[in-house]
Design a protein around this motif. Structure first.
Motif, PDB file in Angstrom:
ATOM      1  N   HIS A 122     -18.814 -20.182   3.518  1.00 52.35           N
ATOM      2  CA  HIS A 122     -18.247 -20.740   4.849  1.00 52.35           C
ATOM      3  C   HIS A 122     -17.122 -21.643   4.557  1.00 52.35           C
ATOM      4  O   HIS A 122     -16.472 -21.749   3.492  1.00 52.35           O
ATOM      5  CB  HIS A 122     -19.535 -21.740   5.361  1.00 52.35           C
ATOM      6  CG  HIS A 122     -20.052 -22.666   4.519  1.00 52.35           C
ATOM      7  ND1 HIS A 122     -19.419 -23.763   3.849  1.00 52.35           N
ATOM      8  CD2 HIS A 122     -21.353 -22.523   3.858  1.00 52.35           C
ATOM      9  CE1 HIS A 122     -20.354 -24.281   2.724  1.00 52.35           C
ATOM     10  NE2 HIS A 122     -21.598 -23.526   3.133  1.00 52.35           N
ATOM     11  N   ALA A 123     -16.414 -22.526   5.290  1.00 48.08           N
ATOM     12  CA  ALA A 123     -15.068 -23.336   5.118  1.00 48.08           C
ATOM     13  C   ALA A 123     -15.387 -24.179   3.935  1.00 48.08           C
ATOM     14  O   ALA A 123     -14.380 -24.199   3.179  1.00 48.08           O
ATOM     15  CB  ALA A 123     -15.182 -23.960   6.417  1.00 48.08           C
ATOM     16  N   ASP A 124     -16.580 -24.836   3.635  1.00 49.64           N
ATOM     17  CA  ASP A 124     -16.553 -25.810   2.452  1.00 49.64           C
ATOM     18  C   ASP A 124     -16.458 -24.871   1.319  1.00 49.64           C
ATOM     19  O   ASP A 124     -15.808 -25.473   0.439  1.00 49.64           O
ATOM     20  CB  ASP A 124     -17.928 -26.324   2.793  1.00 49.64           C
ATOM     21  CG  ASP A 124     -18.025 -27.242   3.839  1.00 49.64           C
ATOM     22  OD1 ASP A 124     -16.883 -27.716   4.603  1.00 49.64           O
ATOM     23  OD2 ASP A 124     -19.051 -28.157   3.795  1.00 49.64           O
ATOM     24  N   ALA A 198     -20.177 -32.590  -4.107  1.00 48.66           N
ATOM     25  CA  ALA A 198     -20.926 -34.011  -4.053  1.00 48.66           C
ATOM     26  C   ALA A 198     -19.887 -35.082  -3.803  1.00 48.66           C
ATOM     27  O   ALA A 198     -20.113 -36.162  -3.252  1.00 48.66           O
ATOM     28  CB  ALA A 198     -21.880 -34.152  -5.193  1.00 48.66           C
ATOM     29  N   ARG A 199     -18.780 -34.883  -4.561  1.00 43.79           N
ATOM     30  CA  ARG A 199     -17.767 -36.083  -4.711  1.00 43.79           C
ATOM     31  C   ARG A 199     -16.484 -35.794  -3.953  1.00 43.79           C
ATOM     32  O   ARG A 199     -16.158 -36.940  -3.174  1.00 43.79           O
ATOM     33  CB  ARG A 199     -17.620 -36.445  -6.068  1.00 43.79           C
ATOM     34  CG  ARG A 199     -18.952 -36.653  -6.959  1.00 43.79           C
ATOM     35  CD  ARG A 199     -18.415 -37.021  -8.209  1.00 43.79           C
ATOM     36  NE  ARG A 199     -19.716 -36.971  -9.110  1.00 43.79           N
ATOM     37  CZ  ARG A 199     -19.651 -37.088 -10.618  1.00 43.79           C
ATOM     38  NH1 ARG A 199     -18.425 -37.528 -11.080  1.00 43.79           N
ATOM     39  NH2 ARG A 199     -20.695 -36.955 -11.196  1.00 43.79           N
ATOM     40  N   VAL A 200     -16.012 -34.814  -4.112  1.00 47.04           N
ATOM     41  CA  VAL A 200     -14.510 -34.712  -3.529  1.00 47.04           C
ATOM     42  C   VAL A 200     -14.514 -34.503  -2.098  1.00 47.04           C
ATOM     43  O   VAL A 200     -13.871 -35.085  -1.483  1.00 47.04           O
ATOM     44  CB  VAL A 200     -13.772 -33.570  -4.479  1.00 47.04           C
ATOM     45  CG1 VAL A 200     -12.398 -33.350  -3.734  1.00 47.04           C
ATOM     46  CG2 VAL A 200     -13.749 -33.971  -5.916  1.00 47.04           C
ATOM     47  N   LEU A 201     -15.481 -33.502  -1.540  1.00 44.97           N
ATOM     48  CA  LEU A 201     -15.305 -33.038  -0.278  1.00 44.97           C
ATOM     49  C   LEU A 201     -15.780 -34.576   0.806  1.00 44.97           C
ATOM     50  O   LEU A 201     -15.013 -34.726   1.648  1.00 44.97           O
ATOM     51  CB  LEU A 201     -16.225 -31.976   0.032  1.00 44.97           C
ATOM     52  CG  LEU A 201     -15.938 -30.603  -0.498  1.00 44.97           C
ATOM     53  CD1 LEU A 201     -16.754 -29.593  -0.084  1.00 44.97           C
ATOM     54  CD2 LEU A 201     -14.378 -30.343  -0.210  1.00 44.97           C
ATOM     55  N   PRO A 202     -16.802 -35.421   0.540  1.00 46.90           N
ATOM     56  CA  PRO A 202     -16.868 -36.408   1.200  1.00 46.90           C
ATOM     57  C   PRO A 202     -15.570 -37.500   1.133  1.00 46.90           C
ATOM     58  O   PRO A 202     -15.042 -37.866   2.268  1.00 46.90           O
ATOM     59  CB  PRO A 202     -18.087 -37.023   0.527  1.00 46.90           C
ATOM     60  CG  PRO A 202     -18.667 -36.097   0.123  1.00 46.90           C
ATOM     61  CD  PRO A 202     -17.918 -35.203  -0.542  1.00 46.90           C
ATOM     62  N   ALA A 203     -14.960 -37.703   0.045  1.00 50.39           N
ATOM     63  CA  ALA A 203     -13.658 -38.386   0.048  1.00 50.39           C
ATOM     64  C   ALA A 203     -12.380 -37.796   0.899  1.00 50.39           C
ATOM     65  O   ALA A 203     -11.719 -38.519   1.430  1.00 50.39           O
ATOM     66  CB  ALA A 203     -13.412 -38.426  -1.543  1.00 50.39           C
ATOM     67  N   LEU A 204     -12.467 -36.572   0.794  1.00 47.19           N
ATOM     68  CA  LEU A 204     -11.596 -35.602   1.643  1.00 47.19           C
ATOM     69  C   LEU A 204     -11.766 -35.842   2.973  1.00 47.19           C
ATOM     70  O   LEU A 204     -10.804 -36.191   3.929  1.00 47.19           O
ATOM     71  CB  LEU A 204     -11.254 -34.078   1.431  1.00 47.19           C
ATOM     72  CG  LEU A 204     -10.712 -33.805   0.097  1.00 47.19           C
ATOM     73  CD1 LEU A 204     -10.841 -32.498  -0.519  1.00 47.19           C
ATOM     74  CD2 LEU A 204      -9.241 -34.144  -0.026  1.00 47.19           C
ATOM     75  N   GLU A 205     -12.938 -35.681   3.367  1.00 52.61           N
ATOM     76  CA  GLU A 205     -13.592 -35.737   4.803  1.00 52.61           C
ATOM     77  C   GLU A 205     -12.964 -37.479   5.356  1.00 52.61           C
ATOM     78  O   GLU A 205     -12.447 -37.442   6.541  1.00 52.61           O
ATOM     79  CB  GLU A 205     -14.715 -35.698   4.929  1.00 52.61           C
ATOM     80  CG  GLU A 205     -15.456 -35.946   6.404  1.00 52.61           C
ATOM     81  CD  GLU A 205     -15.593 -34.521   7.075  1.00 52.61           C
ATOM     82  OE1 GLU A 205     -14.701 -34.351   7.931  1.00 52.61           O
ATOM     83  OE2 GLU A 205     -16.264 -33.648   6.341  1.00 52.61           O
ATOM     84  N   ALA A 206     -13.005 -38.403   4.396  1.00 52.53           N
ATOM     85  CA  ALA A 206     -12.873 -39.774   4.945  1.00 52.53           C
ATOM     86  C   ALA A 206     -11.225 -39.892   4.991  1.00 52.53           C
ATOM     87  O   ALA A 206     -11.179 -40.651   5.922  1.00 52.53           O
ATOM     88  CB  ALA A 206     -13.377 -40.926   3.936  1.00 52.53           C
ATOM     89  N   CYS A 207     -10.564 -39.411   4.195  1.00 50.11           N
ATOM     90  CA  CYS A 207      -9.267 -39.617   4.274  1.00 50.11           C
ATOM     91  C   CYS A 207      -8.370 -38.594   5.135  1.00 50.11           C
ATOM     92  O   CYS A 207      -7.390 -39.291   5.692  1.00 50.11           O
ATOM     93  CB  CYS A 207      -8.627 -39.457   2.672  1.00 50.11           C
ATOM     94  SG  CYS A 207      -9.262 -40.625   1.407  1.00 50.11           S
TER      95      CYS A 207
END
Length: 316
Positions: A122-124, A198-207
């Protein structure tokens, strides 16, 4: 652009019958359920038993139970996916999966249509692949990430969910009330892909809330550029010959020379040079101006050498 799970499945129109790659996890469970609902009696599943962890037998049992309840035929392909020295466990498992799919295609020979296999990336997953490629300094093939469709070894592959986020996929699956297994290795942060998840995708989502769309667009641009380079490489290889003539190679610009050498090595010998190997090979080609100039250097898993006016590759 990202889309809903329902939209992705509505536009997915593969050649039937269809085989779904089914691990038993959430992603492949959602894809299998949706395909079985859309094309009843036209869908089967293949489960690859990697033999890498104690839970693998339990995964197989779960997949058999789900497929029996759905009345979906299941083929289990058992492999020993232990990584080779220097090979990552993820890469070893991936390579063995595709070998298992190719074995299934051989069993399918004689059928009127090419075997169609759907995979649940999927996209992630697409963003993780792109970020891994960037971290390794990959060229355009790596930055193109995963194609939505491609054909290899008698199989037509499909990834219908590349525009669906992982969260959206799980939203749809929760509405189905379906059971799935959780591979403990998927949360083991010793693996780079899991750390990205676990770490990078959530940060990208926020920024950058639209990062899935913008990153996917960049990957599509890279894929288009790579397709053009392949066309040019094929035309150039026809001009320099197979095996290539050294004097013809010397007439090329450095970028064009690198492009045709990579294409020749991969298309004719399934060899992929490192950046340093390709740089040295081009240096040797440029320096090869006299009849007595010898050339013998490591390229990929084999060697390139001069034989008279031509450049050859061999694997001893």
């Amino acid at each position: 652009m990202t889309c809903s799970f329902e939209q992705a499945m509505a536009t997915f129109q593969p050649t039937l019958p269809l085989v779904v790659g089914y691990s038993g996890g959430a992603d492949s469970t959602a894809l299998l359920l949706a395909c079985a609902q859309k094309w009843p009696g036209q869908v089967s599943a293949v489960h690859v038993h990697h033999g890498l962890q104690a839970a693998a037998d339990d995964f197989e049992t779960h997949c058999r139970q789900v497929c029996a309840a759905l009345n979906v035929p299941l083929t289990v392909q058992k492999v020993q996916a232990q990584p080779l020295p220097g090979q990552s466990p993820e890469d070893a498992a991936r390579r063995h999966r595709y070998k298992a799919f190719e074995a299934l295609a051989l069993m399918n020979q004689g059928q009127p249509a090419m075997l169609s296999i759907a995979l649940a990336h999927h996209a992630d997953d697409q963003i993780e692949t792109l970020l891994l490629a960037l971290s390794r300094g990959a060229g355009l093939p790596g930055l193109s990430a995963m194609p939505a469709t491609w054909t290899r070894a008698g199989i037509s592959y499909h990834r219908p969910l590349l525009r669906v986020s992982g969260a959206e996929l799980r939203r749809w699956l929760a509405g189905q009330g379906a059971a799935f297994v959780t591979d403990p290795s998927n949360v083991d942060e010793r693996y780079t892909r899991n750390r990205i998840r676990a770490r990078v995708l959530p940060a990208l989502e926020a920024c950058f809330p639209q990062f899935r769309d913008t990153f996917a667009r960049s990957a599509a641009h890279a894929a288009q550029a790579q397709a053009l380079l392949l066309e040019v490489a094929a035309e150039d290889l026809a001009q320099v010959g197979v095996p290539p003539r050294i004097k013809a190679l010397q007439l090329m610009s450095r970028p064009r020379l690198a492009n045709v050498l990579r294409h020749w090595l991969l298309s004719c010998h399934q060899a992929t040079p490192t950046a340093a190997q390709l740089d040295e090979l081009m240096h040797q080609i440029s320096a090869c101006r006299t009849r007595g100039h010898a050339m013998h250097l490591k390229v990929g898993t084999g060697f390139c050498e001069r034989r008279g006016p031509e450049l050859h590759w061999y694997n001893p």
